[in-house]
Design a protein around this motif. Structure first.
Motif, PDB file in Angstrom:
ATOM      1  N   HIS A 159     -10.404  -7.037 -59.869  1.00  0.00           N
ATOM      2  CA  HIS A 159     -11.855  -6.400 -59.099  1.00  0.00           C
ATOM      3  C   HIS A 159     -11.889  -4.992 -59.094  1.00  0.00           C
ATOM      4  N   ALA A 160     -10.521  -4.018 -59.032  1.00  0.00           N
ATOM      5  CA  ALA A 160     -10.528  -2.307 -59.498  1.00  0.00           C
ATOM      6  C   ALA A 160      -9.930  -1.873 -59.845  1.00  0.00           C
ATOM      7  N   PRO A 161      -9.517  -2.851 -61.683  1.00  0.00           N
ATOM      8  CA  PRO A 161      -8.295  -2.454 -61.654  1.00  0.00           C
ATOM      9  C   PRO A 161      -7.896  -0.337 -61.796  1.00  0.00           C
ATOM     10  N   GLY A 162      -8.943   0.187 -61.950  1.00  0.00           N
ATOM     11  CA  GLY A 162      -8.352   1.593 -62.097  1.00  0.00           C
ATOM     12  C   GLY A 162      -8.237   2.286 -60.442  1.00  0.00           C
ATOM     13  N   ASP A 163      -7.975   1.493 -59.477  1.00  0.00           N
ATOM     14  CA  ASP A 163      -7.111   1.568 -58.205  1.00  0.00           C
ATOM     15  C   ASP A 163      -5.725   1.593 -58.437  1.00  0.00           C
ATOM     16  N   LEU A 164      -5.846   0.607 -59.555  1.00  0.00           N
ATOM     17  CA  LEU A 164      -4.129   0.013 -59.571  1.00  0.00           C
ATOM     18  C   LEU A 164      -3.293   1.752 -59.167  1.00  0.00           C
ATOM     19  N   PRO A 165      -3.569   2.479 -60.226  1.00  0.00           N
ATOM     20  CA  PRO A 165      -1.727   3.652 -59.961  1.00  0.00           C
ATOM     21  C   PRO A 165      -1.972   4.324 -59.024  1.00  0.00           C
ATOM     22  N   ARG A 166      -3.465   4.162 -57.945  1.00  0.00           N
ATOM     23  CA  ARG A 166      -3.331   4.540 -56.815  1.00  0.00           C
ATOM     24  C   ARG A 166      -2.655   3.718 -55.639  1.00  0.00           C
ATOM     25  N   LEU A 167      -2.900   2.665 -55.589  1.00  0.00           N
ATOM     26  CA  LEU A 167      -2.115   1.591 -54.318  1.00  0.00           C
ATOM     27  C   LEU A 167      -0.709   1.364 -54.852  1.00  0.00           C
ATOM     28  N   ARG A 168      -0.777   1.390 -56.225  1.00  0.00           N
ATOM     29  CA  ARG A 168       1.323   1.100 -56.514  1.00  0.00           C
ATOM     30  C   ARG A 168       2.177   2.961 -56.130  1.00  0.00           C
ATOM     31  N   LYS A 169       1.185   3.747 -55.773  1.00  0.00           N
ATOM     32  CA  LYS A 169       1.910   4.586 -55.194  1.00  0.00           C
ATOM     33  C   LYS A 169       1.430   4.572 -53.650  1.00  0.00           C
ATOM     34  N   GLN A 170       0.946   4.142 -52.703  1.00  0.00           N
ATOM     35  CA  GLN A 170       1.367   3.322 -51.521  1.00  0.00           C
ATOM     36  C   GLN A 170       2.339   1.972 -51.229  1.00  0.00           C
ATOM     37  N   ALA A 171       3.157   1.556 -52.762  1.00  0.00           N
ATOM     38  CA  ALA A 171       3.564   0.700 -52.347  1.00  0.00           C
ATOM     39  C   ALA A 171       5.448   0.652 -52.531  1.00  0.00           C
ATOM     40  N   ASP A 172       5.875   0.454 -51.938  1.00  0.00           N
ATOM     41  CA  ASP A 172       7.798  -0.291 -52.474  1.00  0.00           C
ATOM     42  C   ASP A 172       7.720  -0.036 -53.686  1.00  0.00           C
ATOM     43  N   VAL A 173       6.547  -1.378 -53.540  1.00  0.00           N
ATOM     44  CA  VAL A 173       6.736  -1.961 -55.144  1.00  0.00           C
ATOM     45  C   VAL A 173       5.677  -3.024 -55.138  1.00  0.00           C
ATOM     46  N   SER A 174       5.514  -3.667 -56.388  1.00  0.00           N
ATOM     47  CA  SER A 174       4.212  -4.352 -57.195  1.00  0.00           C
ATOM     48  C   SER A 174       4.200  -5.521 -57.363  1.00  0.00           C
ATOM     49  N   VAL A 175       3.382  -6.753 -57.300  1.00  0.00           N
ATOM     50  CA  VAL A 175       4.206  -7.782 -58.039  1.00  0.00           C
ATOM     51  C   VAL A 175       2.622  -8.489 -58.577  1.00  0.00           C
ATOM     52  N   ALA A 176       3.100  -8.409 -59.581  1.00  0.00           N
ATOM     53  CA  ALA A 176       1.969  -9.224 -60.192  1.00  0.00           C
ATOM     54  C   ALA A 176       0.994 -10.188 -60.207  1.00  0.00           C
ATOM     55  N   GLU A 177       2.670 -11.077 -59.500  1.00  0.00           N
ATOM     56  CA  GLU A 177       1.983 -12.586 -58.759  1.00  0.00           C
ATOM     57  C   GLU A 177       3.179 -12.794 -57.580  1.00  0.00           C
ATOM     58  N   LEU A 178       2.143 -13.366 -56.425  1.00  0.00           N
ATOM     59  CA  LEU A 178       2.704 -13.677 -55.641  1.00  0.00           C
ATOM     60  C   LEU A 178       4.147 -14.072 -55.116  1.00  0.00           C
ATOM     61  N   THR A 179       4.158 -15.265 -55.790  1.00  0.00           N
ATOM     62  CA  THR A 179       5.550 -15.574 -56.613  1.00  0.00           C
ATOM     63  C   THR A 179       6.629 -15.182 -55.798  1.00  0.00           C
ATOM     64  N   GLU A 180       6.398 -14.016 -56.635  1.00  0.00           N
ATOM     65  CA  GLU A 180       7.948 -12.556 -56.797  1.00  0.00           C
ATOM     66  C   GLU A 180       7.851 -12.026 -55.312  1.00  0.00           C
ATOM     67  N   VAL A 181       7.264 -12.123 -54.373  1.00  0.00           N
ATOM     68  CA  VAL A 181       7.823 -12.061 -52.806  1.00  0.00           C
ATOM     69  C   VAL A 181       9.363 -12.439 -52.466  1.00  0.00           C
ATOM     70  N   VAL A 182       8.648 -13.742 -52.793  1.00  0.00           N
ATOM     71  CA  VAL A 182      10.016 -14.910 -52.188  1.00  0.00           C
ATOM     72  C   VAL A 182      11.384 -13.928 -52.814  1.00  0.00           C
ATOM     73  N   ALA A 183      11.450 -13.491 -54.225  1.00  0.00           N
ATOM     74  CA  ALA A 183      13.078 -12.789 -54.373  1.00  0.00           C
ATOM     75  C   ALA A 183      12.899 -11.153 -53.737  1.00  0.00           C
ATOM     76  N   LEU A 184      11.918 -10.663 -53.380  1.00  0.00           N
ATOM     77  CA  LEU A 184      11.927  -9.624 -53.227  1.00  0.00           C
ATOM     78  C   LEU A 184      12.674  -9.996 -51.417  1.00  0.00           C
ATOM     79  N   VAL A 185      12.053 -10.901 -50.706  1.00  0.00           N
ATOM     80  CA  VAL A 185      13.009 -10.820 -49.393  1.00  0.00           C
ATOM     81  C   VAL A 185      13.688 -11.588 -49.548  1.00  0.00           C
ATOM     82  N   ALA A 186      14.104 -12.417 -50.143  1.00  0.00           N
ATOM     83  CA  ALA A 186      15.917 -12.999 -49.567  1.00  0.00           C
ATOM     84  C   ALA A 186      17.040 -12.200 -50.310  1.00  0.00           C
ATOM     85  N   SER A 187      16.732 -11.256 -51.485  1.00  0.00           N
ATOM     86  CA  SER A 187      17.661 -10.416 -51.692  1.00  0.00           C
ATOM     87  C   SER A 187      18.472  -9.621 -50.572  1.00  0.00           C
TER      88      SER A 187
END
Length: 194
Positions: free
Chosen positions: A166-194
């Protein structure tokens, strides 16, 4: 009423509605700003609004269900913090997502919206989790990622799919606000499991 004028007025009103401070329901607001709206118009508006949100809640993406299921299987507590209003969530009790979370804090019920610190504190309190031991996952709307960081979350994750669509132009700004970005929600499982 001009569509752009309606949209501008809605953008101004929605934060009050989402925080439960609006004093009007969605349909009462429509009636107040568009006095020529008919009962049939209001019925159609309500039905379309309900259908849109009901489909999203009753038929969530398989990846969302898989992610929540995997997080629960890891023994993690899962909460939902959402800026929303009553009409948007009438289908929540029937959603397959409801059984996969431990608690839900909806802005129109708790009286505060993201990124207000109290919103984050409330869901953490309900879950009984210290901020530093919690991960916050969001699409970046409502400045929620900066709010999560200010609230002390140990990990702030941008789920990129919504912004990418919906707002691909916002991605660079949003990525700076996060510790990590995931393209697929399922990637969160590996992030928090480690």
């Amino acid at each position: 009423m001009d569509r752009d004028a309606f949209r501008r007025r809605w953008i101004e009103f929605e934060p009050f509605l989402e925080s439960g401070r609006g004093g009007l329901t969605e349909l009462e607001w429509v009636r107040a700003i568009a006095p020529r709206v008919t009962a049939d118009d209001l019925e159609r508006i309500e039905a379309d609004w309900d259908l849109d949100r009901r489909v999203a809640l009753l038929e969530p993406p398989a990846s969302t269900i898989a992610t929540l299921t995997a997080l629960r299987e890891l023994g993690l507590k899962v909460g939902v913090l959402s800026n929303t209003h009553a009409l948007e969530l009438r289908a929540w009790p029937r959603s397959p997502l409801a059984a996969l979370v431990d608690d839900v804090a909806l802005s129109h019920e708790i009286g505060v919206c993201k990124p207000e610190p109290r919103a984050y504190a409330l869901i953490l309190e309900r879950l009984g989790v210290a901020p530093a031991r919690a991960a916050y996952v969001g699409d970046g709307g409502s400045n929620e990622l900066d709010g999560a960081r200010a609230a002390g979350f140990g990990l702030v994750v941008l789920a990129e799919a919504a912004a990418a669509e919906h707002a691909p132009g916002d991605l660079p700004r949003l990525r700076k606000q996060a510790d990590v970005s995931v393209a697929e929600l399922t990637e969160v499982v590996a992030l928090v499991a480690s």
